[in-house]
Scaffold this active site. Sequence first.
Site: not given
Length: 670
Positions: A468-469, A472, A475
Amino acid sequence: MTDLPVLLRPWDGPLGAPPFAQVRPEDFPSAFDTAMAWHRAEIAAIADQSAAPDFDNTIAALERSGEALARVRRLFWTLSSTQATPDIRAIEGDIAARLSAHSTKIGHDDRLAARIAAAHAGRHDAGLNDAQIRLVETTHAGFLRSGSMLEPAQKARFAAIDARLAALAVQFGHNVMAATGAWILDLDSDDLAGLSPGLCAASAGRATANGAQGRYHFTLDRTDYESFLTFSARRDLRERLWRAFTDRCDGDAHDNWPVIAETLALRRERATLLGYADHAHYALEDSMAKTPDAVQALLMQLWKPGKRRAAEEVAELQALIDREGGGFALAPWDWRYYAEKVRRSRYALDGAAVAQHLRLDAIRQAAFDTAAMLYGLRFIRRADIVGYHPDVWAWEVKNEEDVPVGLLFTDYLARPEKHGGAWMGSLRVQESMDGDVRPIVYLVANFAAAPPPDTARLSIDEARTLFHEFGHALHGLLSRVTYPSQSGTAVARDFVEFPSKFMENWIVSREVLSGFGVPDALIAAIHEAEAYGQGFATVELISCALVDLAVHRAPDAAADPRAFIDAELNRLGMPREIGLRHRFPCFTHIFDGGYASAYYSYAWSEALDADAFEAFVESGDIFDTGLAHRFKQEILERGDSRDPMASFHAFRGRDPDPKALMRVRHLLSG
């Protein structure tokens, strides 16, 4: 610039890395003073110029201003959250107050506001491209939201509110950190029934480090908390840990209820000063959802079927307890333990057996390999680049043409001076206003360490957290915009979690799990068991989001927030067997973070993620390079250079399917 203090110099380490080894906490106050003075001079030059306002001399000039301050600020907040030594904590409140006053003073500069308003009024006749028009609009909106149009007395009150809210956020975070660090569950070898060897080894190592050789220490970090509640056969110890975790900052020496009450009152006052009905309307104006009613509708769409499914799960778990002769009613500290028993018996899914395959270094490499297959990225360890702690590793990121993309720092292991949880941050954002500036991002988690640290075993949920991180981080790393304010993760709060939720899909895929040596039968069990426990998971998440929204809408919530929250949970029919995922006295997302009125963002982004990933499933190849290229081009590279719904449209070709989230959470009936 070598005669400047270290904190004020442009970073000249490899790949532009910050000079962590030379940073001293005592140097930050003077560095902030100087950097803010430089920024004020830049702002005055923009505001005082005689040329008519336009995009270049006002909006773009604002984008260029404050470069030194941005460096110092990002470096400080990185350390205050990851390496919060007493020296850092001692100055954090003062730094937050100074930054708040500095920001408010700029936002209340009448000359600057007039220039921005003029540029905004003429934006459609100035020959600007879409990204420039959006930047003008968001800059103008930001100044309005900072009180630029208020009367002088109102501006003074607004400034006082902002300063106090900044101080309260710091106080809230310090209280949670202190309460979390002050508590240890000290056990001996007779207390470890059901716990995995990896978890026991980690707790033994922690006890040894604390001077308690032969003992086992469990903390209030979420990774310890969830693992212990899932596997410990000792109901009394599960309850003890659950109560300690959920009671943090609830009426004790680190009581956060007064902080919550004052924060809610001030947020409401600020919103009404600006003409909004309440803080929820203020916070959601620039989100994808736009209004509290739209958020409420999404949450209730999940809440009702989630509660129905949870009731079925309660009945099943209670029946299991009764069959075993437990003689007690299912309680929140029992749920994970008995749900794990169901998964083992019904699906042959043994969470401890899965964790034996999920070594931290292997999960990290799997994330890198997934990014390589999807986006052509390579991650090269740079031992010559020093982090802010020995646990922190640096990675040079290159694309398939061997061109540097950016720099990534990873910081995965728990330690006392870190805030709890997991997050991604930026030390430098990508932009190309005056040249190609490559991003520097960092990833933080709090996984329990066992010697040697890099071989710590993770649960499947912790592995999801790492992916999940990492989503980020991608991104931020793959951003390709011109203006820094539109870079990477600087998007609407309910869009920012979309790329990160999206990345979670790969860690539970057969293709990735098999690479860890997870047997086919265990992989099948993971997939078959995904539908189980969705009632609990949905209620645990959505209850927090609903109450977050409610406390920021109700005019009387600040008077007695504890009573208001209890009443709201009763009104919603919160199952007594399920506790809030985040009790409000330690809910850092909304009182020491950016999620006030916006905790729903996880569900909103999950809806986008569910729909987007279905495109890969429909293609028959979750590593479809064509789809991955389009996702990178239309979602990851675009940042906030256009409306987020336009980005989703560009990838999927339509609006999000409202039923996609219901499908992925297995909440559709029939």
